[in-house]
Design a protein around this motif. Structure first.
Motif, short mmCIF file in Angstrom:
data_model
loop_
_atom_site.label_atom_id
_atom_site.label_comp_id
_atom_site.label_asym_id
_atom_site.label_seq_id
_atom_site.Cartn_x
_atom_site.Cartn_y
_atom_site.Cartn_z
N UNK A 82 0.56 -1.34 0.18
CA UNK A 82 0.04 0.07 -0.15
C UNK A 82 0.79 1.26 -0.12
N UNK A 83 1.97 1.28 0.82
CA UNK A 83 2.63 2.59 1.16
C UNK A 83 3.71 2.89 0.01
N UNK A 84 4.45 2.02 -0.15
CA UNK A 84 5.60 2.08 -0.96
C UNK A 84 5.65 1.61 -2.40
N UNK B 76 3.65 10.99 7.50
CA UNK B 76 4.89 11.06 8.53
C UNK B 76 5.84 12.10 7.51
N UNK B 77 6.37 13.07 8.47
CA UNK B 77 7.13 14.11 7.79
C UNK B 77 8.78 13.91 8.42
N UNK B 78 9.80 13.76 7.53
CA UNK B 78 11.00 13.69 8.09
C UNK B 78 11.71 12.50 7.92
N UNK B 79 11.06 11.20 7.08
CA UNK B 79 11.68 10.20 6.65
C UNK B 79 12.79 10.16 5.34
N UNK C 35 -2.39 -0.58 8.11
CA UNK C 35 -1.91 -1.28 6.82
C UNK C 35 -1.40 -0.15 5.86
N UNK C 36 -0.97 1.15 6.27
CA UNK C 36 -0.52 2.00 5.31
C UNK C 36 -0.01 3.27 5.93
N UNK C 37 0.99 3.75 5.32
CA UNK C 37 1.44 5.19 5.86
C UNK C 37 1.91 5.79 4.57
N UNK C 38 1.98 7.22 4.78
CA UNK C 38 2.58 8.18 3.61
C UNK C 38 3.70 8.82 4.19
N UNK C 39 4.60 8.79 3.52
CA UNK C 39 5.95 9.45 4.05
C UNK C 39 6.26 10.84 2.94
N UNK C 40 6.21 11.84 3.45
CA UNK C 40 6.15 13.15 2.89
C UNK C 40 7.39 13.09 1.86
#
Length: 389
Positions: free
Chosen positions: A143-145, A213-216, A237-242
Motif C-alpha cells: 500500500x505505502x511504498x 509522516x514528515x522527516x523520513x 496497514x498503510x503510511x504516507x511519507x512526505x
C-alpha cells in the motif's frame, strides 16, 4: 453487496463448492464493512501457512479447496522450517508431516511456493493495482511504498480472494479509505534502526489509522522495517511519507498531529528490550533483502561466531538462490542462512531464553511468547555474537 451474474452463479454453487465458500467469505466481509460491490484483483498473498499458527483446524479448512485452483497469481507466507533443513528446526515428526501437508495443499491449488513474507521481491506489483494480501508487513509495503491497493486481509480472506479473483470493495481499495488520519512530525533525523523503533511507537500511539509522516529518508529497507513494526503494535496497514511514497501529495489532510523526538524512541525501545547479553541473534523479519544480505556479508567479512553463540539469518529462497556466493561468504563466519521460514513462525525461537533482534515486528511477537529480547541495531546485535578474526 451487489453481485454480478457470475458472482451470483458462484454463490449459488454453480461453479463448485470451493468457490461458493470463497464467495460467501467475501460477501460476509463486504456486508460487515459496508462494501457496495466486489473488485477484481490481479494478485494474492496468503498468510497462516505455518502449522505452528493454524494447527489441525487450519488444515481442515484448507482441505475444502484442494480440488480448486487459484484464479490469480498467488504467493504464500513462510512455513515452520527450512525445507532443506527441517530437522534443524524440530524433531517433532507430527509437526513435520502436518506442515508438509499444508504445503502440498497449496501446491495442489496452484500457488507459487514462495514461502516468504516479502512477495514484492518476487512478483511485479504496480501502483494502483488491486490485490488481496495477508501478511502484516507485506500489506504495508504494498500500500505505502508500491501504491497498490489491499486491505489488511487474513489468510482466510486472501485465500478466498485468490480462489475467485475478487475482493470486497471497501477501505484501502477506495480513494477515501487511503487518506491520512494522523500527521506524524519527526523532530530529529532518523538513523536506520530508528525506523523499527518508530514503527513500534506509531503503532502503540495511533493504534488504528493511517499516518502521514514528515522527516523520513528514502531508504526502502528502512521503510520496510518501519511498516512491519507499526502494523504489529497497531492496526496500521498503510503510511504516507512526505516526498517519498506514491500518494503523499494527496494525503496531507490529517487534523491530529503527533510530534516524535529521540526521547520517545528511547522510551519505546526500553519498553521492549532487556539489557542482557543474548544467547542467539536472529535477523530477517521481514525476510532480508538483497541489500541487507550484502551489508551483513560486508560486516561479517573478517569476523567469526563466538563460542556458544548462534547467528541465524532469514531470507526468501528466491534471494538465497540468487545470491549463493554472498550466502556462502556469510556462512564462513559460522552464521546460518535459512529460507522458507523465520524466527516468528517456526519453533526455533522457543529454544532460547534471551534473543538478540533488530526487527521491531519480531521483537513485539517474540516478546509476547515470554522470551526476553535484546533489541538493538543490526551491527550491535551482530557484534554481540561475533568477534574480529
Amino acid at each position: 453487496m451487489y453481485l454480478d451474474n457470475e458472482e451470483e452463479r458462484i454463490l449459488n454453487g454453480e461453479e463448485g463448492e470451493a468457490k461458493k465458500i470463497a464467495m460467501e467469505i467475501i460477501l460476509r466481509l463486504g456486508d460487515f464493512y459496508g462494501a457496495e460491490k466486489t473488485v477484481k484483483i490481479n494478485n494474492a498473498h496468503i498468510s497462516g501457512i505455518s502449522y505452528k499458527n493454524i494447527g489441525d483446524a487450519g488444515i481442515d479448512f484448507l482441505e475444502k479447496f484442494v480440488n480448486e485452483k487459484v484464479a490469480v497469481k498467488t504467493t504464500i507466507n513462510p512455513i515452520g522450517f527450512d525445507l532443506d533443513f527441517p530437522e534443524f528446526f524440530t524433531d517433532d515428526d507430527d509437526f513435520l508431516k502436518k506442515q508438509m501437508k499444508i504445503v502440498d495443499i497449496f501446491h495442489r491449488i496452484g500457488v507459487i511456493p514462495s514461502l516468504t513474507c516479502t512477495p514484492y521481491y518476487i512478483v511485479d506489483i504496480k501502483s494502483g493495482e488491486h490485490i488481496s494480501w495477508a501478511e502484516s508487513s507485506a500489506i504495508v509495503y504494498a500500500n505505502s511504498i508500491i501504491g497498490a491497493r489491499t486491505n489488511r486481509e487474513s489468510g482466510i480472506s486472501a485465500l478466498a480472494s485468490a480462489i475467485i479473483g475478487r475482493s470486497a470493495y471497501y477501505g484501502l481499495h477506495t480513494d477515501e479509505g487511503r487518506k491520512a488520519t494522523h500527521k506524524v512530525i519527526l523532530d530529529f533525523s532518523p538513523e536506520f534502526f530508528d525506523y523499527a523503533v518508530l514503527g513500534l511507537f506509531i503503532g502503540l500511539n495511533i493504534r488504528n489509522g493511517i499516518p502521514y509522516i514528515v522527516g523520513l529518508k528514502n531508504d526502502l529497507d528502512a521503510l520496510k522495517s518501519l511498516g512491519a513494526a507499526m502494523n504489529s503494535t497497531g492496526s496500521i496497514p498503510m503510511f504516507h511519507a512526505e516526498g517519498i511514497t506514491p500518494e503523499w501529495k494527496i494525503a496531507d489532510n490529517a487534523e491530529e498531529i503527533i510530534h516524535v523526538d529521540k526521547d520517545d524512541l528511547r522510551a519505546t525501545k526500553e519498553k521492549f528490550s532487556v539489557d542482557i547479553e543474548p544467547e542467539s541473534v536472529m535477523i530477517g523479519c521481514p525476510h532480508l533483502s538483497e541489500g541487507e544480505l550484502y551489508a551483513i556479508e560486508a560486516y561479517l567479512r573478517n569476523r567469526k561466531l563466538r563460542e556458544g553463540k548462534n547467528l541465524f539469518l532469514f531470507t526468501s529462497r528466491h534471494l538465497k538462490n540468487k545470491l549463493m556466493n554472498v550466502v556462502s561468504k556469510i556462512e564462513k563466519s559460522g552464521a546460518k542462512v535459512f529460507s522458507d521460514t523465520c524466527m516468528v513462525v517456526s519453533p526455533i525461537s522457543n529454544r532460547y531464553k534471551i534473543l538478540g533482534l533488530s526487527s521491531g515486528k519480531a521483537t513485539y511477537y517474540i516478546g509476547r511468547e515470554k522470551i526476553k529480547v535484546f533489541f538493538s541495531d543490526m551491527e550491535t546485535v551482530l557484534g554481540m555474537v561475533t568477534y574480529e578474526s
